[in-house]
Every structure is written in structure tokens, then in C-alpha cells.
Design an enzyme around this catalytic site. Sequence first.
Site, PDB file in Angstrom:
ATOM      1  N   ASP B  95     139.143  59.023   6.729  1.00  0.00           N
ATOM      2  CA  ASP B  95     138.331  57.969   7.317  1.00  0.00           C
ATOM      3  C   ASP B  95     138.265  56.813   6.327  1.00  0.00           C
ATOM      4  O   ASP B  95     137.305  56.658   5.579  1.00  0.00           O
ATOM      5  CB  ASP B  95     136.934  58.481   7.664  1.00  0.00           C
ATOM      6  CG  ASP B  95     136.202  57.521   8.596  1.00  0.00           C
ATOM      7  OD1 ASP B  95     136.753  56.440   8.882  1.00  0.00           O
ATOM      8  OD2 ASP B  95     135.092  57.865   9.033  1.00  0.00           O
ATOM      9  N   HIS B 399     127.574  59.378  -2.857  1.00  0.00           N
ATOM     10  CA  HIS B 399     127.580  58.733  -1.539  1.00  0.00           C
ATOM     11  C   HIS B 399     126.693  59.420  -0.516  1.00  0.00           C
ATOM     12  O   HIS B 399     126.407  58.858   0.528  1.00  0.00           O
ATOM     13  CB  HIS B 399     128.993  58.599  -1.010  1.00  0.00           C
ATOM     14  CG  HIS B 399     129.543  59.803  -0.318  1.00  0.00           C
ATOM     15  ND1 HIS B 399     129.559  61.054  -0.886  1.00  0.00           N
ATOM     16  CD2 HIS B 399     130.098  59.948   0.911  1.00  0.00           C
ATOM     17  CE1 HIS B 399     130.101  61.903  -0.039  1.00  0.00           C
ATOM     18  NE2 HIS B 399     130.440  61.281   1.057  1.00  0.00           N
TER      19      HIS B 399
END
Lengths: 139, 476
Positions: B95, B399
Site C-alpha cells: 500500500d 506509525h
Amino acid sequence: MTAHWEHFPHEADVGVRGIGATPEQAFEQAALAMTAVIADPATITPTQAVAIEAEAPDMELLLVDWLNALVYEMATRKLLFSRFEVHIDGQVLRGRAWGEPADAAKHQPAVEVKGATYTALRVAQNPDGEWVAQCVVDV
Amino acid sequence: MDLSLFTRKSEYEWEIAPHGAMRVPAVIYASEQLIRDMDQKVYEQACNVAQLPGIVKASYAMPDAHWGYGFPIGGVAAFDPDEGGVISAGGVGYDVSCGVRCLHTGLTPDDILPVQKALADNLYRKIPAGVGSTGAIRLSHDEMDAMLTGGARWAVAQGYGTAADLERIEEHGQMQHAKPADVSERAKKRQRDEMGTLGSGNHYLEVQKVAQIHDARIAAAFGLRENDVVVSIHCGSRGLGHQIGTEFLKKMAIAAGGYGIQLPDRELACAPINSDVGQEYLGAMRAAINCALANRQILTHLTREAFAQIVPKTRLSLLYDVSHNTCKVEEHAVDGKPRKLYVHRKGATRAFGPGHPDIPEALRAAGQPVLIGGSMGTASYVLAGTKESETHAFSSACHGAGRAMSRHQAFKTWKGRQVIDELAARGILIKSPSSRGVAEEAPGAYKDVSAVVNAADRAGLARTVARLEPLICIKG
């Protein structure tokens, strides 16, 4: 032995494994295992067929190519598949997948598959003669 | 993991000395507890990355690291093209440019709570989410190429948002040197009706409240006050990025041998930066970054429309937009000398410290905002890059929380309805097309994001600024 499929755990994603008497059967079952990541295959009626071709220098890359070709057809045609047929001739795979248009109410799809990966990738014949085709799919 | 595998350099820094084919050490930033709980695969993958040609300083892993594809998720590695350095599709991920965007609303929970259900319903109606969902936009061949070149800047020119948004996006909303010609027709076809869609899995749009301020000075610079309502959007480059990742992984796996690269793991497939395949991937990957930036920009526009119908006169302005799956060319000091490096961040956020020229002027003195996604029921965080971060992992931070439990196990443990009801009792409204998807994404299936954020802060990777808690979650 009856051809069958199973999932195996991966920390963030899911492993798909097909088991069968031939590599072709193992590939077909691995595809069914991938469908089961998205939705319950029993809810998907195999009403329309799509022809699939894949080509790769070895059996393991061919498995990933086969699964990724299915991901592509699902994404662009908005279909879900529940029946598969695979023929392998050297580096070339010719197959067909049967399914129907994805329907949120009918299929309750949990997640889309982004791609089949080389993680835990294995295509091999076990000592008892059965073929195993597996890899992790990214969701 | 077994702590004896590491040399503990400081309380939050764990080093693996080079051994076997490793060219540099591997370093993991984490608390002792996080290291103990971390998958052994992170160790193996961090060591494998350290074997790649042209790697500079070390192979790094963030506090939320887990088993990825070749690179660990939470992996950071920089390569020098003049020393045979490589670029890896696995080091960016499937992604491409998946990331998080955060918007101010100027509202408080008192404004939202009376219309919470109507707002949730309207956002759910406006934002295409879940498997097979399509957007309203259809791009012609030329428009597709313009989008892949222009990113969020293209989206703004089409009427999705304002020029002011662009300053609050990495690369000013447009990744330079993108080459739509290097993106296959299949990748473009896969994206044809996916512009302005959220996707599925761990992607979401959340309305959140600022539950706690940790650093008042930086929070003020970011425009965040306790009890503010913000919107966070987590998604990426959709089908186009996935297809590019898939195609280049195969290309690089087949080509690596020809470039004399011995791969410790096929998934580490890579090519020299200065090679045809390497350059082709860079052009395509940068186009995918633009696709992700355009996608989040269109979703922002849809969010503004949804808010305007329920809470008129609301003005949603961008705090910042970060991407956590990328490879970017950046200048970093190595042994006191500035060098241009290709920095891979797979599940890691850029975290430039105060004063860095790439940070928008209004935020520059405070450091780059670092947006950390959570799960539906827990919290998200805003952090800020620090000067110190430059001395660690090329100005990078974590993240997200990372999964603690497989999807299969989560589905066996929870029912979607039960998760939705439990969260509703806590004042959090969940809207999703898939009950099974909600069960697989149950908050309990994730690690404690606070522990990850605390470790990133204590390790000096970034500074904790604010904690955000959800009020509404649109789940793909």
C-alpha cells in the site's frame, strides 16, 4: 485424501494454504483459501466464469502470480469467486474462476486482499505425496 | 524475543552486531517489554535488511515493529546510490504511501454530541468504504496520468479542497519525478473507479476529541487544545499502489540475480537505484504516492461536504498529512557529512525536527507533526519530530499500534455486533459495511498504542504532543 484448504496465522495478515493430490489441486484450494479471507465461500454462487493466465519461472512465483491474477480480476470486475480450475504446463498456468458480483449484504465481505506475497511462500510435495501451495496475503 | 540477542545501547535502543552477511548493525528502538513481546521475525528481517548493498549506518526497527514482507513493518533503511545502494518494493510495501491525515474542525464535543448519529450516518453515506466500494469519479487515460503527476495538487485544481491544504501535506501535496508511463495499464485499470475510496482492513475515518495535551507549547503551535474535535483519515493508494507493489516485487525478484544481488529472502527483492528496474520502480512508486495524496484530498472534500450538511459553517482545515509507506530522497548527516540518501520507511513515519526546511513555515519551529493511528476503541496520537531524531533512524518514528492477534483469532473471539454495542456504550459510534470486518478489527486485537508512543518518545524518535480519542469511526 480430499483436497482442502486452511488458513495459517501471520501477525498482521493471513496465510493461505491449499492441499491436494496434484499441484493443480493445491493451487485451486489456495485460491479458495484466499476467497475465505474475504468472505464465506459458501455464500458465493458460481454463476459466471473468468479465464485466468499466469506465467512465472518457477512453481512458487507461479502460485503468487495465479493468486495475484485473481486479486486483479476481483478488483476490476467487482467479483468474488468460489470455484476454480487450474492447468499447469511448465511455466504457464491456464485456469478459470467462477463467481458472482460482490454484494455487501449477501457476502458480508470482511476485507479486501491487496496482494499475494512471497512471505511463507512454499509449493512442495510432502513425503506422504500430497501437494501443498501456500503464502501470506496482504490485507 | 530473547534479550541476550541484543546489546542494550540505552534504555530504549537495542543493537544487533553485524554477523554473517550483515554489512551494518541492526537497531531496534523499544522498551524492554515491547522487545520481549516482539516477534522473532522482526529480528530476522532487520538482520536481512542489513545485508542489502549500499545500506548506510544501520537497519532500524521502530517500537511498533512486527513481521512484514522482507522488511519488518516498522522498518527504516537508507541507501546510497553511489555505493551500489538498492531500492526495494518490499521496503515500501503493497500500500504505497498509506498514511494519516488530520483535520481541525474548530468544534468541541458539545457541538458534535447532539448530532453525533446524524453526522456518523452522513459520513458513512458520503465516504465509500469497504470491499468493492467505488467512488463517483471516473478518470480518462489523460486524467489518470495528470492525477499520477499532480497528486493532491491535481485534486485541488479539480475543486477538491483549497490551495491552503497543500502546504500541510508532505511534498506540498505533489511528489516530484513521478512517471505515469512507468505505471502499468493494469495498475491504472485497477484504480479506475477507486478514487476517493477508503478501502478496508485497518483503514478508517475517525472523528476524534483531543483527550489530553502532553506538550502545551507544541500543541499550541499545531493549533490543538484539549477538547478540540479533529478528523483523522487513514488510507493509501488503493488498487493502483497494490498492483504496482505486486508487479515490481516480481520484476525485482527475477532481476536481482542479474544485478549480482544475493537475496537472503525473496521478499527482499530489490534493484540497484542506478538501474533500469530501480529507476522504473521509482517513477511508478512516486506516481503511487501522488495517487494516495490525491485520494486523501478527495476524501477530505467528501468529509467537508458531510460536515457542512450536519454542522453548517464548520471549517475543516488541515493540521498535516503524513505517509508511512515510502522511499524518499533526503539529505542526512552521516559522520558529520551531508549525504543524499534513499530512505525507505515501511510502516514508519518521517519525523523531521524543528527548523527543517521541508516543514511548513507555520509549524517549522515546533517540528514536523507525526500522526499515529490507533484502533477503533483506543486512542491515536499526535507527536512532533525532534532534533535528536536525526541522530537515530534518519528522522523516523513509529506509525501505529500494530496487531497483537491474528484476524482469524479476533473473528473467533468477538462478534461484530458485540464490538459495536460495547463501543456505543462508551460513546463511540462505529459505521461499517461488514460485521466480520469490525470483529477482525476489534480494539482488543491491537497492541497498546500508548506503550508504543511512550517508547518512541522516550527513545527520542519524536515527542508526544496530544492524545486523541474516537467519537465516530467509519470503518472500511
